[in-house]
Design a protein around this motif. Structure first.
Motif, PDB file in Angstrom:
ATOM      1  N   THR A  55       1.284  -1.178  -0.197  1.00  0.00           N
ATOM      2  CA  THR A  55       0.294   0.269   0.237  1.00  0.00           C
ATOM      3  C   THR A  55       0.903   1.559   0.089  1.00  0.00           C
ATOM      4  O   THR A  55       0.612   2.311  -0.700  1.00  0.00           O
ATOM      5  CB  THR A  55      -1.106   0.124   0.890  1.00  0.00           C
ATOM      6  OG1 THR A  55      -2.099  -1.354   1.323  1.00  0.00           O
ATOM      7  CG2 THR A  55      -1.619   1.077   1.071  1.00  0.00           C
ATOM      8  N   MET A  96      -5.338  -2.424  -2.103  1.00  0.00           N
ATOM      9  CA  MET A  96      -5.398  -1.154  -3.143  1.00  0.00           C
ATOM     10  C   MET A  96      -6.722  -1.145  -3.683  1.00  0.00           C
ATOM     11  O   MET A  96      -6.159   0.506  -3.657  1.00  0.00           O
ATOM     12  CB  MET A  96      -3.652  -1.525  -3.042  1.00  0.00           C
ATOM     13  CG  MET A  96      -2.977   0.339  -3.814  1.00  0.00           C
ATOM     14  SD  MET A  96      -3.020   1.212  -2.487  1.00  0.00           S
ATOM     15  CE  MET A  96      -3.054   2.436  -3.546  1.00  0.00           C
ATOM     16  N   ASN A 136      -5.678  -2.694   7.523  1.00  0.00           N
ATOM     17  CA  ASN A 136      -5.067  -1.158   6.569  1.00  0.00           C
ATOM     18  C   ASN A 136      -5.215   0.214   7.114  1.00  0.00           C
ATOM     19  O   ASN A 136      -6.035  -0.034   7.106  1.00  0.00           O
ATOM     20  CB  ASN A 136      -5.809  -1.809   5.380  1.00  0.00           C
ATOM     21  CG  ASN A 136      -4.739  -1.483   4.112  1.00  0.00           C
ATOM     22  OD1 ASN A 136      -4.835   0.549   4.367  1.00  0.00           O
ATOM     23  ND2 ASN A 136      -3.936  -1.933   3.281  1.00  0.00           N
TER      24      ASN A 136
END
Length: 332
Positions: free
Chosen positions: A62, A140, A175
């Motif tokens: 990421t 992503m 995340n």
């Protein structure tokens, strides 16, 4: 006599070099730096190899895709890669992220309060959806979707935003970048309020496992609130009522909780990865402004010279602040 004077000068202890923070945007990720340079000169092969080598280290992936997309936004390198390798899922993921950066660049060029053409935002969303199909395990594309959602006038339907967020968490539950994008969506600057932003940050921090940087969302929210008020006060004198913004009881309690859950949950002596540096700067900034000496000294020590422009830029000149706090705390 002249010889003695030269000897005296040569015997003097050299003055220590003044500390200089390093604002390297890649935070020491040299392979990423090389790949970004390749993009600038129109080479995509190094980018392909870097992303292939990154594999399923989602935090690092990421971080890398996000910075690569900023480098690619001003060139056609990613389109050249897509044309050369249309079946490469990494190319689809990077192109989608790049389209999101381009739409945000258009929004900045249009000026605050001006709506971005709906078709441009839709096209970026379509690119993200295509990337999600090409790379079904990759979080992503969903980070990119959660980013571009802010640019829809009035936002996106709550159900759709929830779906995008659920898809992100299904692939990478903690995340940090994706959570930050949702936090900003719910901020007063975009489609929510300070309260909704803090609620989201605290809920996410509360379920993060030990050692996860996710609790720093609360400190990110505090910076977002300050930034919103400071921007509104431009031209009308200093921001009032913010002398205790970082120091009041709740702010300090939450800072200590973040430190305990994130830093306290890391393995002792674990090196700081490039993808952690930006988040650690938020924690260091909060600790410095809260006057929490021990936490500030520890986190600044972990960072070394690695500084991030944000959040320091919102409270003054970044290099001056970073250096002043380090020297004032006696950080080696």
């Amino acid at each position: 006599m002249a010889v003695r004077r030269r000897s005296a000068r040569s015997a003097r202890t050299p003055r220590p070099e003044r500390f200089v923070p390093d604002f390297d945007p890649d935070f020491g990720d040299r392979a990423l730096t090389e790949a970004r340079h390749d993009i600038v000169i129109g080479r995509w092969q190094g980018v392909r190899d870097l992303l292939a080598a990154t594999g399923e280290n989602w935090a690092r992936r990421t971080h890398r895709v996000r910075l690569l997309s900023h480098a690619a936004a001003g060139s056609s390198t990613v389109e050249t890669w897509r044309a050369a390798e249309p079946g490469n899922p990494d190319a689809a993921v990077l192109r989608a992220a790049t389209e999101v950066v381009r739409v945000f660049d258009a929004a900045i060029a249009a000026g605050r309060g001006a709506a971005v053409e709906r078709g441009r935002v839709d096209a970026a969303v379509d690119a993200c959806r295509g990337a999600a199909e090409a790379a079904p395990a990759d979080p992503m594309p969903w980070v990119s979707l959660l980013s571009v959602a802010r640019l829809y006038e009035g936002g996106v339907p709550r159900r759709e935003l929830r779906h995008w967020f659920d898809e992100l968490r299904r692939r990478d539950p903690y995340n940090t970048e994706g959570h930050i994008q949702v936090l900003r969506y719910w901020s007063a600057r975009w489609h929510g309020t300070h309260g909704s932003m803090y609620d989201f940050a605290r809920d996410a921090a509360g379920v993060a496992p030990p050692g996860s940087p996710l609790p720093v969302l609360v400190q990110v929210a505090r910076v977002e609130e300050y930034r919103y008020i400071a921007d509104g006060a431009l031209g009308r004198g200093p921001v009032r009522g913010f002398d205790q913004h970082w120091k009041h009881e709740l702010a300090v309690t939450e800072l200590r909780r973040t430190h305990a859950r994130w830093i306290g949950g890391r393995d002792p002596g674990e090196p700081v990865a490039p993808e952690e540096v930006g988040d650690l700067n938020f924690l260091a900034h909060a600790a410095c402004y809260a006057g929490q000496v021990e936490i500030a000294r520890e986190v600044l020590g972990m960072l070394g010279t690695r500084a991030a422009w944000v959040p320091w830029a919102y409270t003054g000149e970044p290099a001056e602040q970073f250096t002043r706090f380090r020297e004032g705390l006696g950080v080696e």
